[in-house]
Design a protein around this motif. Structure first.
Motif, PDB file in Angstrom:
ATOM      1  N   PHE A   1       0.839  -1.191   0.000  1.00  0.00           N
ATOM      2  CA  PHE A   1       0.000   0.000   0.000  1.00  0.00           C
ATOM      3  C   PHE A   1       0.880   1.249   0.000  1.00  0.00           C
ATOM      4  N   VAL A   2       0.612   2.143  -0.947  1.00  0.00           N
ATOM      5  CA  VAL A   2       1.428   3.334  -1.176  1.00  0.00           C
ATOM      6  C   VAL A   2       0.524   4.559  -1.146  1.00  0.00           C
ATOM      7  N   GLY A   3       0.917   5.604  -0.421  1.00  0.00           N
ATOM      8  CA  GLY A   3       0.103   6.808  -0.461  1.00  0.00           C
ATOM      9  C   GLY A   3       0.362   7.763   0.677  1.00  0.00           C
ATOM     10  N   ASP A   4      -0.467   8.810   0.726  1.00  0.00           N
ATOM     11  CA  ASP A   4      -0.348   9.850   1.732  1.00  0.00           C
ATOM     12  C   ASP A   4      -1.372   9.607   2.845  1.00  0.00           C
ATOM     13  N   SER A   5      -1.854  10.677   3.464  1.00  0.00           N
ATOM     14  CA  SER A   5      -2.811  10.510   4.561  1.00  0.00           C
ATOM     15  C   SER A   5      -4.129   9.902   4.092  1.00  0.00           C
ATOM     16  N   MET A   6      -4.467  10.045   2.811  1.00  0.00           N
ATOM     17  CA  MET A   6      -5.674   9.398   2.305  1.00  0.00           C
ATOM     18  C   MET A   6      -5.529   7.875   2.379  1.00  0.00           C
ATOM     19  N   MET A   7      -4.363   7.368   2.001  1.00  0.00           N
ATOM     20  CA  MET A   7      -4.118   5.938   2.108  1.00  0.00           C
ATOM     21  C   MET A   7      -3.978   5.499   3.562  1.00  0.00           C
ATOM     22  N   GLN A   8      -3.414   6.350   4.401  1.00  0.00           N
ATOM     23  CA  GLN A   8      -3.281   6.006   5.809  1.00  0.00           C
ATOM     24  C   GLN A   8      -4.630   5.690   6.441  1.00  0.00           C
TER      25      GLN A   8
ATOM     26  N   ARG B   1       2.369   7.413   4.134  1.00  0.00           N
ATOM     27  CA  ARG B   1       3.042   8.430   4.934  1.00  0.00           C
ATOM     28  C   ARG B   1       2.400   9.779   4.647  1.00  0.00           C
ATOM     29  N   HIS B   2       1.977  10.470   5.708  1.00  0.00           N
ATOM     30  CA  HIS B   2       1.257  11.719   5.523  1.00  0.00           C
ATOM     31  C   HIS B   2       2.155  12.805   4.945  1.00  0.00           C
ATOM     32  N   SER B   3       1.532  13.790   4.315  1.00  0.00           N
ATOM     33  CA  SER B   3       2.207  14.969   3.745  1.00  0.00           C
ATOM     34  C   SER B   3       3.163  14.627   2.611  1.00  0.00           C
ATOM     35  N   THR B   4       2.990  13.481   1.982  1.00  0.00           N
ATOM     36  CA  THR B   4       3.872  13.095   0.882  1.00  0.00           C
ATOM     37  C   THR B   4       3.128  13.180  -0.447  1.00  0.00           C
ATOM     38  N   GLY B   5       3.885  13.050  -1.523  1.00  0.00           N
ATOM     39  CA  GLY B   5       3.308  13.065  -2.862  1.00  0.00           C
ATOM     40  C   GLY B   5       4.401  12.796  -3.875  1.00  0.00           C
ATOM     41  N   LEU B   6       4.083  13.025  -5.133  1.00  0.00           N
ATOM     42  CA  LEU B   6       5.060  12.810  -6.197  1.00  0.00           C
ATOM     43  C   LEU B   6       5.817  14.077  -6.572  1.00  0.00           C
ATOM     44  N   THR B   7       5.335  15.253  -6.158  1.00  0.00           N
ATOM     45  CA  THR B   7       5.966  16.490  -6.605  1.00  0.00           C
ATOM     46  C   THR B   7       7.170  16.882  -5.764  1.00  0.00           C
ATOM     47  N   ASN B   8       7.203  16.484  -4.492  1.00  0.00           N
ATOM     48  CA  ASN B   8       8.281  16.936  -3.612  1.00  0.00           C
ATOM     49  C   ASN B   8       9.178  15.765  -3.247  1.00  0.00           C
TER      50      ASN B   8
ATOM     51  N   VAL C   1      -1.056  -1.060  -4.446  1.00  0.00           N
ATOM     52  CA  VAL C   1      -2.241  -0.205  -4.427  1.00  0.00           C
ATOM     53  C   VAL C   1      -1.799   1.205  -4.054  1.00  0.00           C
ATOM     54  N   VAL C   2      -2.118   2.184  -4.906  1.00  0.00           N
ATOM     55  CA  VAL C   2      -1.654   3.561  -4.725  1.00  0.00           C
ATOM     56  C   VAL C   2      -2.853   4.490  -4.534  1.00  0.00           C
ATOM     57  N   PHE C   3      -2.776   5.335  -3.514  1.00  0.00           N
ATOM     58  CA  PHE C   3      -3.786   6.370  -3.264  1.00  0.00           C
ATOM     59  C   PHE C   3      -2.995   7.630  -2.914  1.00  0.00           C
ATOM     60  N   LEU C   4      -2.726   8.467  -3.918  1.00  0.00           N
ATOM     61  CA  LEU C   4      -1.713   9.501  -3.781  1.00  0.00           C
ATOM     62  C   LEU C   4      -2.075  10.691  -4.654  1.00  0.00           C
ATOM     63  N   GLY C   5      -1.699  11.887  -4.199  1.00  0.00           N
ATOM     64  CA  GLY C   5      -1.868  13.060  -5.044  1.00  0.00           C
ATOM     65  C   GLY C   5      -2.523  14.254  -4.383  1.00  0.00           C
ATOM     66  N   ALA C   6      -3.085  14.084  -3.185  1.00  0.00           N
ATOM     67  CA  ALA C   6      -3.788  15.193  -2.541  1.00  0.00           C
ATOM     68  C   ALA C   6      -2.869  16.365  -2.226  1.00  0.00           C
ATOM     69  N   ASN C   7      -1.567  16.099  -2.073  1.00  0.00           N
ATOM     70  CA  ASN C   7      -0.607  17.170  -1.792  1.00  0.00           C
ATOM     71  C   ASN C   7       0.103  17.684  -3.045  1.00  0.00           C
ATOM     72  N   ASP C   8      -0.331  17.237  -4.208  1.00  0.00           N
ATOM     73  CA  ASP C   8       0.460  17.460  -5.420  1.00  0.00           C
ATOM     74  C   ASP C   8       0.005  18.540  -6.403  1.00  0.00           C
ATOM     75  N   PRO C   9      -1.218  19.040  -6.402  1.00  0.00           N
ATOM     76  CA  PRO C   9      -1.640  19.896  -7.523  1.00  0.00           C
ATOM     77  C   PRO C   9      -1.112  21.326  -7.441  1.00  0.00           C
ATOM     78  N   TRP C  10       0.225  21.450  -7.432  1.00  0.00           N
ATOM     79  CA  TRP C  10       0.873  22.757  -7.344  1.00  0.00           C
ATOM     80  C   TRP C  10       2.120  22.740  -8.225  1.00  0.00           C
ATOM     81  N   ASP C  11       2.720  23.888  -8.405  1.00  0.00           N
ATOM     82  CA  ASP C  11       3.984  23.952  -9.138  1.00  0.00           C
ATOM     83  C   ASP C  11       5.056  23.150  -8.396  1.00  0.00           C
TER      84      ASP C  11
ATOM     85  N   HIS D   1     -10.388  14.844   3.733  1.00  0.00           N
ATOM     86  CA  HIS D   1     -10.164  13.479   4.199  1.00  0.00           C
ATOM     87  C   HIS D   1     -11.473  12.720   4.404  1.00  0.00           C
ATOM     88  N   LEU D   2     -11.346  11.421   4.575  1.00  0.00           N
ATOM     89  CA  LEU D   2     -12.503  10.535   4.666  1.00  0.00           C
ATOM     90  C   LEU D   2     -12.852  10.247   6.127  1.00  0.00           C
TER      91      LEU D   2
END
Length: 314
Positions: free
Chosen positions: A130-137, A160-167, A191-201, A306-307
């Motif tokens: 399982f791979v992802g940020d706080s949504m996956m947590q 792991r919270h506060s993570t993503g693909l951009t940083n 299984v990947v649930f990732l991206g909530a921290n990513d929609p920025w430059d 969050h859910l």
């Protein structure tokens, strides 16, 4: 004079108390502040200059012990995940350049034929990553218990919270997944649930990728495809969970575009699982609550992101 002096002493005492409270808050919450700074400004927090002092870092160690006491003993897979997370965190402050995946990323507007979803079969000897940020947590523990109870399938939760693909300077997900797959060659599903921290430059090789541009889409898709490529080379399938609708309008529009980039580019590399309708009320708009089993049930937290537990279960 005495009255004025008393007021000055009272004001000085108040300011001193506020300053002490702020310092203690930063001391105890330094890791959260450092993570926020890095996520926001894409550079190391100025507080990290104090890390050389053991007295300063003692608060982080105390907080970790308190969190461990609160959470209780972790299973073996969780301990392995924590070790991988620490090992994958880069030492240098610069943002590493990620090599592009061989697949050619597409923009959200590029046409793509819908491929038949793959058939994913798991045996008791297989593992799930399982791979992802706080949504996956929030959902990984539920999925882990279900897999173990119903199929005897063990899993590793790397979320792991506060993570993503951009940083990637803060946390490098492609590297972490590659390391986990090497350590667990019996993994057959990621299984990947990732991206909530990513929609920025974000920056790549000192080049700024501006969100909403083809350059951003290409660079972001390449990072996602590096994960699917690693899974494929390890003999594992990938389920990529799309992000749900978000309450804030601007943020919600950004998430929709990010979902479009992933859906288009991962079509042939992963089983894309959208969640807009799953967590919606039958309309293309955000909903805090939906009707479940005839009862209006809250599925999202008050932050509009969050859910809530019923949403996690759904």
């Amino acid at each position: 004079m005495n009255a004025h002096a008393g007021r000055r002493v009272g004001a000085a005492g108040l300011f001193a108390a506020l300053a002490l409270t702020s310092a203690l808050t930063l001391w105890f919450g330094q890791d959260s502040f450092n993570a926020w700074w890095l996520q926001t400004w894409h550079q190391r927090s100025p507080l990290e200059r104090l890390n050389a002092w053991p007295q300063w870092r003692s608060a982080a160690a105390l907080r970790a012990r308190l969190q461990a006491w609160h959470d209780g003993p972790a299973p073996v897979e969780q301990a392995v995940a924590a070790g991988l997370a620490a090992a994958s965190a880069p030492e240098a402050p610069g943002i590493p350049e990620l090599p592009p995946a061989p697949e050619a990323p597409q923009t959200p507007d590029a046409p793509q034929e819908n491929a038949a979803p793959p058939v994913i079969r798991l045996a008791a000897a297989d593992k799930v990553l399982f791979v992802g940020d706080s949504m996956m947590q929030s959902i990984a523990p539920l999925l882990q218990r279900t897999l173990l109870r119903e199929g005897g399938i063990r899993s590793i939760n790397l979320s792991r919270h506060s993570t993503g693909l951009t940083n990637a300077a803060y946390f490098n997900w492609p590297q972490a997944v590659e390391a986990a797959l090497r350590q667990h060659p019996d993994t057959r599903l990621v299984v990947v649930f990732l991206g909530a921290n990513d929609p920025w430059d974000f920056f790549e090789s000192r080049s700024r990728k501006r969100f909403g541009t083809p350059e951003w889409d290409e660079a972001y898709a390449a990072r996602a495809l590096r994960i699917t490529r690693a899974a494929r080379q390890a003999g594992a399938s990938v389920i990529w969970i799309g992000l749900p609708l978000m309450r804030a309008n601007d943020y919600g529009q950004r998430i929709r575009r990010l979902n479009a980039v992933l859906a288009q580019n991962l079509d042939a590399a992963a089983l894309w699982l959208p969640t807009e309708e799953l967590l919606g009320d039958g309309t293309p708009s955000y909903a805090d609550s939906i009707r479940l089993e005839g009862k209006l049930t809250r599925v999202r937290h008050a932050d509009g992101v969050h859910l809530a537990l019923p949403g996690q279960r759904r």
